[in-house]
Scaffold this active site. Structure first.
Site, PDB file in Angstrom:
ATOM      1  N   GLY A   1       0.869  -1.171   0.733  1.00 42.50           N
ATOM      2  CA  GLY A   1       0.270  -0.281  -0.090  1.00 42.50           C
ATOM      3  C   GLY A   1       1.145   1.581  -0.083  1.00 42.50           C
ATOM      4  O   GLY A   1       2.194   0.570   0.223  1.00 42.50           O
TER       5      GLY A   1
ATOM      6  N   GLY B   1       5.379   7.380   2.179  1.00 41.78           N
ATOM      7  CA  GLY B   1       5.939   6.535   1.531  1.00 41.78           C
ATOM      8  C   GLY B   1       4.976   5.515   0.597  1.00 41.78           C
ATOM      9  O   GLY B   1       3.673   5.674   1.133  1.00 41.78           O
TER      10      GLY B   1
ATOM     11  N   VAL C   1       5.119   1.083   1.214  1.00 39.85           N
ATOM     12  CA  VAL C   1       5.576  -0.039   1.977  1.00 39.85           C
ATOM     13  C   VAL C   1       5.550  -1.844   0.661  1.00 39.85           C
ATOM     14  O   VAL C   1       4.445  -2.027   0.331  1.00 39.85           O
ATOM     15  CB  VAL C   1       4.334  -0.244   2.747  1.00 39.85           C
TER      16      VAL C   1
ATOM     17  N   LYS D   1       9.385   0.077   3.949  1.00 40.62           N
ATOM     18  CA  LYS D   1       8.668   1.131   3.236  1.00 40.62           C
ATOM     19  C   LYS D   1       9.568   2.189   3.142  1.00 40.62           C
ATOM     20  O   LYS D   1      10.629   2.308   3.986  1.00 40.62           O
ATOM     21  CB  LYS D   1       8.041   1.992   4.898  1.00 40.62           C
TER      22      LYS D   1
ATOM     23  N   ASP E   1      -2.796   9.784  14.044  1.00 39.06           N
ATOM     24  CA  ASP E   1      -4.035   9.320  13.318  1.00 39.06           C
ATOM     25  C   ASP E   1      -4.712   7.999  13.237  1.00 39.06           C
ATOM     26  O   ASP E   1      -4.216   6.821  12.341  1.00 39.06           O
ATOM     27  CB  ASP E   1      -3.343   9.550  12.016  1.00 39.06           C
TER      28      ASP E   1
HETATM   29  N1  LIG Z   1       3.963  -3.176   9.670  1.00 43.37           N
HETATM   30  C1  LIG Z   1       3.228  -3.609   8.011  1.00 43.37           C
HETATM   31  N2  LIG Z   1       2.492  -4.826   7.643  1.00 43.37           N
HETATM   32  C2  LIG Z   1       2.210  -5.393   6.687  1.00 43.37           C
HETATM   33  N3  LIG Z   1       1.166  -4.094   6.280  1.00 43.37           N
HETATM   34  C3  LIG Z   1       1.815  -2.820   6.413  1.00 43.37           C
HETATM   35  C4  LIG Z   1       2.527  -2.163   7.281  1.00 43.37           C
HETATM   36  N4  LIG Z   1       2.895  -0.751   7.716  1.00 43.37           N
HETATM   37  C5  LIG Z   1       1.952  -0.624   6.373  1.00 43.37           C
HETATM   38  N5  LIG Z   1       1.265  -1.292   5.594  1.00 43.37           N
HETATM   39  C6  LIG Z   1       0.498  -1.360   4.817  1.00 43.37           C
HETATM   40  O1  LIG Z   1       0.711  -0.350   3.946  1.00 43.37           O
HETATM   41  C7  LIG Z   1      -0.521   0.630   3.710  1.00 43.37           C
HETATM   42  C8  LIG Z   1       0.754   2.538   3.863  1.00 43.37           C
HETATM   43  O2  LIG Z   1       1.449   2.373   4.379  1.00 43.37           O
HETATM   44  P1  LIG Z   1       1.712   3.698   5.429  1.00 43.37           P
HETATM   45  O3  LIG Z   1       2.056   3.734   6.868  1.00 43.37           O
HETATM   46  O4  LIG Z   1      -0.237   3.781   6.186  1.00 43.37           O
HETATM   47  O5  LIG Z   1       1.699   4.763   4.824  1.00 43.37           O
HETATM   48  P2  LIG Z   1       1.324   6.055   4.584  1.00 43.37           P
HETATM   49  O6  LIG Z   1       1.975   6.226   6.299  1.00 43.37           O
HETATM   50  O7  LIG Z   1       2.517   6.871   3.991  1.00 43.37           O
HETATM   51  O8  LIG Z   1       0.275   6.611   4.413  1.00 43.37           O
HETATM   52  C9  LIG Z   1      -0.858   0.535   4.979  1.00 43.37           C
HETATM   53  O9  LIG Z   1      -2.304   1.031   5.029  1.00 43.37           O
HETATM   54  C10 LIG Z   1      -0.596  -0.783   5.441  1.00 43.37           C
HETATM   55  O10 LIG Z   1      -2.297  -1.599   4.115  1.00 43.37           O
END
Ligand SMILES: Nc1ncnc2c1ncn2[C@@H]1O[C@H](COP(=O)(O)OP(=O)(O)O)[C@@H](O)[C@H]1O
Lengths: 245, 308
Positions: free
Chosen positions: B35, B40, B42, B55, B147
């Site tokens: 996502g 950024g 991930v 990430k 958030d």
């Molecule tokens: N540790 C993790 N394990 C599994 N999925 C993750 C993890 N971190 C992020 N994701 C996935 O990646 C997406 C985007 O990450 P996120 O940290 O929310 O980005 P941002 O902070 O830029 O919005 C999340 O909505 C989730 O689906």
């Protein structure tokens, strides 16, 4: 602990291109020289799809004004105003820290060149500064005819900005000017004040006609800040720190 | 330094690609994109035979801030407060541009709404208590999540547990909330400041619960306090599953709880009361059984999940 200084920003909100007076990028550069960062938000009409060429100016002004720019639709204006303001604060403070690093390390290293661990420590300092420093924001609103349907959203976004910034530890001062003014380049709408919540009653009326003197407006805006420049005020605090130590 | 908030997060990273860090030299094989958000993108990646989440972003400052939060949460005892941090490094892409990345525990889970739809409303009580537990621990260690939103929550299996990801908004208590989403933000609803306080998270917590039942969200009509309170209260009242909790939820909306522990206590009382009623009425009023039974089960699940 790091002592606080005052960051100064002009936040220009417009929806078009300047068409009168000197180049706004040049006056923005001038403001930046005086320690005032210029951020620009370009509001797109809801039916505008691509980034229109006319709004290239938005990016140019922010680049030479040491600030941040962003094109947005009305719907996301509130969040954008805050992201832009905060990002510009971080950017300025990081720039300041980089300058210090250069003095300490005597090379051209910036924060980004350091190992992640060191970067983390420095980022904490930048965050502390961002939370505690005082901030002065002069909002400069383009009130040419095409802004008509956008002003209510601008008003909400500014009230929201004041809520966000007043949740910080540091103090804030805001003021609002509109351009073009009736006789002058800019017109005072709201005098320097710590909050923007009473802004509803005084929100600017539109000036009819098609002139957009962005350059002269930025130059006039510059003079509305108090005299001390950012660098000087931070340096002065450094000296105090040493004296106290 | 960046002068423009950039919107491209995809630096042409494709599954199968290897990413090797500049400083620590660890190599990660990209599996798939999980996502992307404001900061950024991930990716699921593999390193030394196990999965992790990576990430990556060109926003070095924001990434460094997130890493600092993850490091700090990692020090909290018995931490389940966010994914654990495995590595932080820079990556230079083939044409010489620099990105920052960090690698964290991969949280394999399901989104909350589909989980509830499949497994039943009795889970609401469980998740509320689990979340309030985590919030209490987080607040005690000096942080506010910030958030908190449905998209940042996942349900992991065995044991079934709600967990949060994305600490981008996590802020030291007393400071200004770093990142938030309008619907969940009390400032947007005119119901409080954006200063990081436990009550900020508790407001968002209620909006998380509501967003399970209102997939399309809802908006404020005007930002005055009384109208927004009425709007939110009406939305709470309209959901039958939430009726037993409605007093607690409303109190959190108006900032009446100072700590998560207080709110958790109140919700536990609701569950306990339900259990008692359940025993008293079993013989007399079988038609009440269903709704009360749900609460009874919720209490049971929660206490079991504490033991696991
Ligand atoms: N540790 C993790 N394990 C599994 N999925 C993750 C993890 N971190 C992020 N994701 C996935 O990646 C997406 C985007 O990450 P996120 O940290 O929310 O980005 P941002 O902070 O830029 O919005 C999340 O909505 C989730 O689906």
């Amino acid at each position: 602990m790091v002592k606080k200084g005052t960051l100064k920003q002009i936040l220009l909100i417009t929806d078009g291109c300047s068409n009168k007076g000197e180049d706004p990028a040049a006056t923005a550069a001038l403001a930046y020289e005086q320690g005032i960062v210029v951020n620009v938000i370009g509001i797109l009409d809801d039916d505008q799809t691509e980034q229109p060429e006319g709004l290239q100016e938005v990016e140019d002004i922010a680049l030479s004004g040491g600030g941040v720019s962003q094109l947005v639709y009305k719907a996301t204006l509130s969040q954008t105003v805050q992201t832009v303001t905060k990002q510009a604060m971080t950017q300025t403070l990081q720039g300041f820290v980089n300058l210090e690093l250069k003095q300490i390390l005597g090379s051209n290293e910036t924060m980004d060149d350091l190992a992640p661990e060191k970067r983390g420590e420095i980022m904490e300092v930048v965050e502390d500064l961002g939370e505690t420093c005082d901030l002065e924001v002069l909002v400069l609103i383009d009130t040419s005819a095409s802004m008509n349907d956008k002003l209510p959203t601008v008003k909400e976004a500014l009230i929201d900005l004041s809520i966000s910034l007043n949740s910080r530890i540091g103090r804030n001062r805001f003021c609002i000017y509109s351009f073009p003014g009736k006789r002058k380049d800019i017109e005072k709408v709201y005098d320097w004040s710590p909050k923007l919540d009473s802004v509803s009653t005084v929100f600017p009326k539109l000036s009819s006609g098609g002139i957009t003197p962005t350059g002269p407006a930025i130059r006039e805006a510059m003079y509305q800040f108090s005299k001390k420049s950012l660098r000087r005020s931070l340096r002065k605090n450094d000296e105090q720190d040493i004296e106290e130590a | 330094m960046m002068n423009k908030i950039s919107r491209k997060h995809d630096f042409l990273i494709k599954p199968g690609m290897k990413i090797t860090g500049k400083w620590h030299n660890h190599t990660y094989v990209i599996k798939k994109k999980l996502g992307s958000g404001a900061i950024g993108t991930v990716y699921l990646c593999e390193t030394k035979g196990s999965y992790a989440a990576l990430k990556i972003s060109d926003k070095s400052a924001s990434m460094t801030t997130e890493v600092n939060v993850l490091k700090s949460l990692g020090k909290v005892q018995g931490n389940r407060l966010g994914p654990s941090l495995l590595d932080v490094d820079d990556w230079i892409n083939p044409i010489g541009q620099k990105y920052t990345f960090y690698v964290m525990e991969y949280i394999k889970g399901e989104a909350v709404r589909p989980f509830i739809q499949q497994n039943g409303n009795e889970w609401i009580g469980v998740f509320m208590l689990q979340l309030l537990d985590d919030l209490e621990k987080l607040h005690k260690s000096g942080w506010v999540f910030g958030d908190l939103k449905l998209e940042n929550l996942l349900i992991t299996a065995s044991p079934t547990r709600i967990r949060w990801i994305d600490v981008g908004g996590t802020t030291l208590i007393g400071r200004a909330i770093k990142e938030y989403t309008e619907f969940y933000d009390r400032g947007y609803w005119g119901l409080g400041s954006r200063r990081a306080e436990p009550s900020y998270d508790l407001f968002a917590f209620v909006m998380v619960i509501l967003s399970i039942y209102y997939p399309h969200k809802f908006h404020r009509e005007n930002p005055s306090q009384t109208t927004t309170t009425t709007t939110i209260f009406k939305k709470i009242d309209a959901i039958k599953t939430l009726t037993p909790y409605s007093i607690c939820l409303k109190k959190a909306i108006t900032g009446k709880y100072e700590t998560s522990a207080q709110m958790k206590q109140a919700i536990q009382t609701v569950l306990y009361q339900a259990e008692k009623n359940h025993q008293e009425i079993t013989n007399q009023k079988p038609f009440l059984m269903e709704s009360v039974g749900i609460l009874f089960v919720a209490g049971g699940y929660y206490f079991i999940s504490l033991l696991l």
